[in-house]
Write an enzyme that holds these catalytic residues in place. Structure first.
Site, short mmCIF file in Angstrom:
data_model
loop_
_atom_site.label_atom_id
_atom_site.label_comp_id
_atom_site.label_asym_id
_atom_site.label_seq_id
_atom_site.Cartn_x
_atom_site.Cartn_y
_atom_site.Cartn_z
N HIS B 38 -7.23 31.72 6.12
CA HIS B 38 -7.93 30.47 5.81
C HIS B 38 -9.41 30.70 5.52
CE1 HIS B 38 -4.23 28.51 7.05
NE2 HIS B 38 -4.71 27.38 6.56
N LYS B 104 1.73 24.31 14.61
CA LYS B 104 2.02 23.58 15.85
C LYS B 104 0.75 22.97 16.42
CE LYS B 104 1.75 27.42 19.16
NZ LYS B 104 0.69 27.06 20.12
#
Lengths: 295, 196
Positions: B38, B104
């Site tokens: 990222h 998650k």
């Protein structure tokens, strides 16, 4: 009485690492099955069903329960006749070997270069702590604690005005409940909560993590702390955070508390959050060989 | 609950229509990407991975892999905590044309706004169920940035079949995580006042 047998120690260590990564302790697996039975929230129920199925699949296929095989942390109780540095070297070699076999994921990253060492060894990795043995047998306690659960572990300093938490067990109740509330979603609940009250900051984290080695049925021998364990288990679940933070009846599977004496100026409450995939094993060496158990 | 089949690359109208609480099953290629990925996608804006990301899901996951013959096999591959990508995700979704992210723990308001803007979704896979999810992975198609990032952080392109996940944040601005947080905060405030 166990002979000094480094080869047996090596084989036992390898088996313990593999068992920890692939076979969830029976007490934790049973608690998750009970949580599934009573869950009525649709999303949490579905999550628990996958969790229970995964426990069985991992055991059958001897593959890691969770891909994050964590920070390998060993507590070794060693009789005087054993050489600590040799034992530490064997543990390091077996951690690297288990990584090579894909029983562990490489999790050791160099701070300066950002490079992953590739074999789970590095500065202070794996963590190996030595204690003198109680008797004359060798005991190794291993926990593979994932990064997500370690990230939500935390330390409070009482008093804490924002929660109205003072320097007493009622204050401890408030901050531990806060820690459980804050961990929602991030620690892979339902969690197991290790708590240390007192000590200095470093002792707090160490003692809290050690509580995760206790069986879920274990109660503190101190009646006041045993009562607090029970209260926090009940109230933690009343938060209705549920499995994976989806909302549901089971938020925590257990709360395990220990206390150390504190400095008059300090009152630390430290929480070690264990995810549902609480991978702990204990190995004992004897003249018969080695035995691996859950706690 | 009836689950919704999502073939990848995804039908964007179908993705946009998904709602919090929908269970989906993924079929096709997904791409793993976590912290290093990222940061790299936002800071370097590389062209080298655009082709593999377009139209699919970025999976917050650092798998356990094994060399099999000349290629790779996935041994364990559950989701990692997504909130660490909060500073980057909205931009990553938009810039690389993703259908969404899988992870998650849920993500924050910035990502949620990004989902609304791009018509994408956040899918929650069950944390820790790594063997089960790995068994829904048919093969490793390819891997990029393995040398630079190491195993957990590389871009693993993985073909999945019947990969289960729950929509917990949608393109209509709803978030299950926000709902649970608000309800549990209320309970927490009540419990604080109660004596143990």
């Amino acid at each position: 009485m166990s002979r000094v047998d480094y080869d047996l120690f090596r084989r036992g260590t390898a088996a313990t690492i593999e068992a920890a990564a692939t076979v969830l302790p029976t007490d934790v697996a049973d608690a998750l099955r009970r949580a599934l039975e009573k869950e009525t929230g649709e999303a949490a129920r579905s999550a628990l069903a996958y969790i229970v199925e995964n426990i069985e699949l991992s055991q059958k296929s001897t593959s890691p329960i969770c891909q994050d095989t964590g920070y390998p942390t060993f507590w070794v109780e060693l009789p005087a006749a054993w050489d600590r540095s040799r034992v530490a070297a064997i543990i390091r070699e077996e951690v690297a070997a288990a990584t090579e076999r894909s029983a562990l994921r490489p999790n050791a990253v160099d701070i300066v270069t950002g490079k992953n060492s590739g074999d789970n060894t590095g500065i202070l990795v794996p963590a190996v702590y030595f204690d003198d043995a109680q008797g004359d047998s060798v005991k190794v306690k291993l926990i593979l604690k994932g990064g997500g659960s370690e990230n939500v572990s935390c330390q409070y300093k009482l008093p804490m005005g924002s929660l109205g938490a003072g320097r007493d067990l009622e204050g401890v109740r408030k901050v531990v409940l806060h820690g459980i509330f804050e961990a929602q979603g991030f620690g892979c609940g339902p969690g197991i909560i290790g708590v240390a009250i007192g000590g200095d900051r470093a002792q707090g984290y160490s003692l809290a993590k050690k509580q995760l080695m206790r069986s879920l049925s274990d109660r503190s021998p101190v009646p006041e702390l045993a009562a607090l364990e029970e209260t926090l288990l009940r109230q933690g679940n009343e938060l209705n955070v549920g499995a994976m933070g989806f909302g549901g009846a089971t938020t925590v599977l257990g709360v395990k508390i220990a206390a150390a004496h504190r400095h008059p100026a300090s009152y630390f409450v430290t929480i070690a959050y264990g995810c549902w995939a609480l991978r702990r094993k204990v190995m004992v060496l004897s003249s018969e060989g080695f035995a691996v158990s859950d706690h | 609950m009836e689950s919704i089949r999502l073939n990848l690359p995804a039908d964007r109208q179908l993705v946009k229509s998904l709602k919090v609480g929908d269970e989906v099953r993924l079929f096709g290629n997904i791409v793993t990407g976590r912290d290093a990925a990222h940061k790299y996608l936002v800071e370097q804006r590389p062209d080298s991975v655009r082709d593999i990301l377009k139209g699919t899901f970025i999976y917050h996951c650092g798998p356990v892999v094994k060399k099999v013959g000349g290629g790779w096999g996935v041994v364990a591959a559950g989701p990692t905590t997504s909130i660490r990508e909060e500073p980057y995700e909205a931009q990553v979704l938009e810039e690389y044309g993703l259908a969404g992210a899988i992870g998650k723990g849920g993500m924050g308001e910035k990502t949620l706004a990004g989902l609304v803007k791009t018509g994408s979704v956040y899918l929650h896979a069950v944390g820790g169920v790594a063997t089960l999810l790995a068994q829904r992975m048919k093969r490793v198609v390819e891997v990029r940035m393995l040398e630079e990032f190491g195993t957990p952080e590389a871009f693993w392109v993985i073909e999945v079949e019947d990969f289960p996940a729950l929509v917990t944040m949608d393109s209509h601005g709803d978030s299950l995580h926000r709902q649970v947080l608000e309800a549990s905060r209320k309970r927490f405030d009540e419990l604080l006042k109660q004596k143990g």
